[in-house]
Design an enzyme around this catalytic site. Structure first.
Site, mmCIF file in Angstrom:
data_model
loop_
_atom_site.group_PDB
_atom_site.id
_atom_site.type_symbol
_atom_site.label_atom_id
_atom_site.label_comp_id
_atom_site.label_asym_id
_atom_site.label_seq_id
_atom_site.Cartn_x
_atom_site.Cartn_y
_atom_site.Cartn_z
ATOM 1 N N ASP A 92 36.301 45.099 28.851
ATOM 2 C CA ASP A 92 36.608 46.450 28.379
ATOM 3 C C ASP A 92 37.468 46.480 27.109
ATOM 4 O OD1 ASP A 92 35.225 47.392 30.532
ATOM 5 O OD2 ASP A 92 36.993 47.779 31.765
ATOM 6 N N GLY A 139 38.189 41.877 37.552
ATOM 7 C CA GLY A 139 36.786 41.688 37.160
ATOM 8 C C GLY A 139 36.638 40.438 36.320
#
Ligand code: F6P
Length: 320
Positions: free
Chosen positions: A128, A12
């Protein structure tokens, strides 16, 4: 004899990946390397998709979100055939080493390549912030600020309508981002996968909040904690109050990197090249207690980052 390094962004995307690419290319050129960029993550490596990078090709990208190299997830890297092909392609490119920028999938790929004899340095990049061994990943601070800005806006409409909002924050497996968003945006509660969920208790506290004169109440709900829609429906049913859901989604992955993200990316990128130049391999560059260090990739893979549960309590204490 010419020396050459490669850089790849994988998994990502995260804001600040470009700032890291810029630092890697410029530091590499400074140390006498020819630089190439592998495009589209490890898929690009398997398909021989690369570009030559110069100091000028990375001009004016420090402020750009996304990655100029493009990225992607590449499950083939988990197979022996995929890994063997990747090693072969790297040998054909004739590079002295590769810098891999990405999250946990990229760490696993970096580790496997290192074990196959490729010189690899990993740079942690993910919104994250879930990589063990580093206090912060590239992109995290930007995503945090994006989500906090979004909740500030939601607070306006929530207050105007006297509503409860459940705001879903990205984080498929972890609640690190949600926890910091919760504290920074003054949320009433956070719901994260790492902690047990007691809907009845939250509903009762939200109701008490109304009785205490709160005009808006916000629950920061991590993507990985279950269905935010179902949670909101349950809160509405238990409290009889008006509840809305807002899923922030991919806006958290894009946008101009914050200064903090750019600084971290520049420091990580420079150190990664210096480590390769010093003949080192199989390392992850990290932020630890304010210092930029490196540690074995295997150590980062084996560890599990722990959520600061005390912060959850602090959020509750401050949302009275
Ligand atoms: O790793 C970052 C992350 O944004 C997670 O929070 C999210 O669940 C996931 O990536 C989604 O990734 P994609 O849709 O790109 O596979």
């Amino acid at each position: 004899m010419s020396k050459k390094l490669a850089v790849i962004t994988s998994g990502g995307d995260a804001p600040g990946m470009n700032a890291a690419v810029r630092a890697i290319v410029r530091r590499g050129v400074g140390l006498g390397y020819d630089m190439i960029g592998i495009r589209r993550g490890f898929r690009g490596l398997l398909e021989d998709d690369f570009v030559t990078l110069t100091t000028r090709s990375v001009s004016r990208i420090i402020n750009l979100g996304g990655t100029i190299l493009h990225t992607g997830r590449c499950p083939e890297m988990k197979t022996e055939t995929g890994l063997n092909r990747a090693v072969r392609m790297i040998k054909e490119l004739n590079v002295d080493g590769i810098v891999v920028i990405g999250g946990d999938g990229s760490l696993a790929a970096g580790n496997a390549l290192s074990k196959s004899g490729v010189k690899v340095i990993n740079i942690p990049a993910s919104i994250d912030n879930d990589i063990y061994g580093t206090d912060e990943t590239i992109g995290y601070d930007t995503a945090l600020n994006t989500a906090v800005d979004a909740i500030d806006n939601i607070r306006d409409t929530a207050t105007s309508h006297d509503r409860i909002f459940v705001v879903e924050i990205m984080g498929r497996e972890h609640g690190f981002l949600t926890l910091d968003v919760g504290l920074a945006a003054g949320c009433e509660f956070v719901v994260v996968p790492e902690m047990p969920l007691n809907v009845e208790e939250i509903a009762s506290e939200l109701q008490k909040g109304k009785e205490k004169g709160k005009t808006s109440e916000i629950v920061a709900f991590a993507e990985g904690a279950g269905s935010s829609e179902e949670f909101a429906a349950k809160i509405a049913q238990l409290t009889g109050l008006e509840v809305r859901v807002s899923i922030l989604g991919y806006i958290q992955r894009g946008g101009r990197p914050t200064a903090r993200t750019r600084i971290l990316a520049s420091q990580f990128g420079s150190l990664a090249v210096e480590l390769l130049d010093a003949g080192q391999s199989n390392l992850l560059v990290c932020l630890e207690d304010g210092k930029i260090i490196s540690r074995p990739i295997s150590e980062a893979i084996a560890g599990h980052k722990q959520l600061n549960k005390m912060q959850c309590e602090l959020i509750n204490k401050l949302s009275v």
